[in-house]
Design an enzyme around this catalytic site. Structure first.
Site, PDB file in Angstrom:
ATOM      1  CB  SER A 241       7.530  97.717 -59.559  1.00  0.00           C
ATOM      2  OG  SER A 241       7.680  96.402 -60.035  1.00  0.00           O
ATOM      3  CG  HIS A 271      12.700  96.509 -59.218  1.00  0.00           C
ATOM      4  ND1 HIS A 271      12.510  95.299 -59.807  1.00  0.00           N
ATOM      5  CD2 HIS A 271      11.433  96.983 -58.954  1.00  0.00           C
ATOM      6  CE1 HIS A 271      11.207  95.017 -59.883  1.00  0.00           C
ATOM      7  NE2 HIS A 271      10.542  96.049 -59.373  1.00  0.00           N
ATOM      8  CG  HIS A 318      15.362  87.127 -59.004  1.00  0.00           C
ATOM      9  ND1 HIS A 318      14.338  86.770 -58.164  1.00  0.00           N
ATOM     10  CD2 HIS A 318      14.840  88.037 -59.873  1.00  0.00           C
ATOM     11  CE1 HIS A 318      13.248  87.435 -58.515  1.00  0.00           C
ATOM     12  NE2 HIS A 318      13.516  88.212 -59.538  1.00  0.00           N
ATOM     13  NE  ARG A 327      11.447  87.746 -65.577  1.00  0.00           N
ATOM     14  CZ  ARG A 327      11.511  88.683 -64.634  1.00  0.00           C
ATOM     15  NH1 ARG A 327      10.581  89.620 -64.589  1.00  0.00           N
ATOM     16  NH2 ARG A 327      12.479  88.689 -63.741  1.00  0.00           N
ATOM     17  CG  ASP A 373      16.392  93.854 -65.573  1.00  0.00           C
ATOM     18  OD1 ASP A 373      15.462  94.210 -66.314  1.00  0.00           O
ATOM     19  OD2 ASP A 373      16.285  93.762 -64.333  1.00  0.00           O
TER      20      ASP A 373
END
Ligand code: CMX
Length: 441
Positions: A241, A271, A318, A327, A373
């Protein structure tokens, strides 16, 4: 000129002069080698971009202008004492390169409030799409409809000095960030809440207002949105992105066109769409096992079945990170504080204990640990946001801050149009036989 804009220009002029000197003195230095495998395998590990807003360390995770997520949680102003950081503060940090004061964050909040008007034709464009359209398609279509408002496109067509590109770009970035919560909430209420819309509340912060317009008024949900908008904002420049936004912007496409392009990349399941895939995968596991509290053994078998079906375990792995994503950890801490007994959240934690050793045992996965995620959906479900197809829209609203702050820097620093060299396999074969070079023009 607003004060944040003046400050940005001041900082950018200093940085531009520094980069000019740096390149004059060191421009011919080599910073790495490229293997043939890297060229074929997604350019992994090739350093080829400058992104000023954040830097990713494989072991430590993301740092925004040098600050880790726990440091941001301690240092950025919050809406409530001791609460989660206001994402406006992170935006200021990424844009200006310094931690903001409370007043500076309030200033960003009020600028975004003032610029948040969305023209009617954008809502009409969303309404024209069939109701079963994916929310990310609605979102990107709405951003494209909003492109009529681009200051940069108007100024460019009138004829603008290249030294001034940054100025209308900056205005577009601010306008777009300001308008996105309105668009996201409109899509949510149209698709999932009988088209009953909620007007913005002029007293709320950017993320709090998004929660309010979506119809979630629990104070801890607003806190979740502030955390969520902060941690998803940026992940250096090479992810799909950020890189796409930068690439498209390098052709001097305006911020609306560039951001929309980037968000089409975010909508891919490898993604940003992984956040919906994670919850779908867990719901399907619950359905298959007929329990809301699967055991570690049951989860392990489900993971093995997923892999045997030739599918990825969503939320794990990743391209750069080699440890648990900070995160993920920040969201786990939020869960422990606000919903320690939630069954779905506990399942996410049990999946975290179960998946990494299984992925590790395959021997080919470079990072068996969870990414951002893997956790986000379970927190949203806790507050009643069950419509997982919408989750990537929230990611996109947050990501706007990082990629648009970067776009402002790209234009202020006069970065060139991106144009790497590509090769054919035929040319590689000839090169390997010593019959020619594959590089050069
Ligand atoms: N489940 C199963 N297999 C996986 C895997 C996972 N979670 N992660 C990586 N692999 C596989 C790859 O598909 C690849 O297999 P092949 O060699 O057969 O093609 C192999 O392991 C090596 O991959 P890698 O070098 O470790 O990982 P990549 O850099 O190629 O890919 C990523 C990174 C994120 C696309 C990948 O880990 C993945 O598909 N994860 C699941 C989807 C996901 O969670 N995406 C979200 C990432 C964060 C974000 O951008 O929002």
């Amino acid at each position: 000129m607003g004060s944040i804009k003046e400050k940005f220009k001041e900082k950018a002029d200093i940085a531009a002069a520094e980069i000019k000197d740096l390149l004059k003195e060191h421009g011919t230095k080599t910073i790495g080698e490229v293997t043939l495998a890297q060229v074929y395998q997604g350019m992994r590990g090739i350093t080829g971009l400058v992104t000023e807003t954040s830097l990713l360390d494989a072991q430590e995770g993301i740092r925004f202008r040098g600050y880790s997520i726990p440091e941001l949680q301690a240092k950025l102003p919050s809406a409530i004492p001791g609460g989660e950081p206001l994402p406006e503060g992170l935006f200021y940090l990424m844009l200006i390169g310094e931690l903001p004061t409370v007043e500076e964050v309030q200033d960003v909040t009020s600028i975004l409030q003032r610029r948040s008007h969305v023209p009617t034709h954008v809502f009409q464009t969303i309404d024209a799409l069939p109701i079963n359209t994916h929310p990310m398609t609605m979102f990107v279509t709405a951003v494209m409809a909003l492109q009529t408002e681009s200051n940069f496109a108007k100024e460019y067509s009138k004829g603008i000095n290249k030294k001034d590109y940054w100025n209308p770009m900056f205005d577009d970035a601010m306008d777009l960030i300001a308008r996105l919560p309105r668009i996201a909430a409109y899509i949510y209420r149209r698709k999932y809440r009988n088209n009953e819309h909620i007007q913005p509340n002029g007293l709320l912060d950017w993320a709090g207002n998004l929660a309010h317009m979506m119809g979630f008024n629990d104070e801890s949900f607003k806190e979740l949105m502030r955390l969520y908008m902060t941690i998803h904002a940026d992940h250096e420049g090479g992810n799909v992105s950020a890189h796409t936004t930068h690439l498209v912007g390098s052709a001097l496409s305006d911020p609306y066109l560039s951001y929309a392009a980037g968000m089409n990349g975010l909508a891919g399941p490898l993604h940003g769409l992984a956040n919906q895939e994670v919850i779908k995968w867990i719901f399907e596991m619950q359905e298959k096992l007929q329990t809301e509290e699967p055991s570690a053994e049951q989860i392990a078998q489900y993971v093995k079945d997923t892999l045997a079906g030739g599918k990825v375990v969503p939320g794990y792995g990743h391209a750069v990170l080699r440890k648990t994503d900070p995160r993920f950890t920040a969201q786990m801490e939020f869960g422990k504080k606000h919903m320690p007994d939630d069954k779905l959240v506990n399942t996410v934690w049990k999946v975290y204990e179960t998946v990494p050793p299984i992925l590790q045992s395959l021997g080919k996965i470079k990072n068996p640990w969870p990414n951002v995620d893997a956790h986000s959906g379970a927190l949203l479900v806790h507050y009643g946001l069950l419509e997982y197809e919408f989750y990537t829209v929230l990611f996109a609203v947050s990501r706007a801050m990082g990629v648009l702050a970067s776009l402002c820097w790209d234009r202020a620093l006069g970065f060139a149009i991106e144009r790497p060299k590509s090769i054919t396999t035929e040319s590689v074969k000839l090169w390997l036989e010593g019959k020619g070079e594959i590089w050069g023009d």
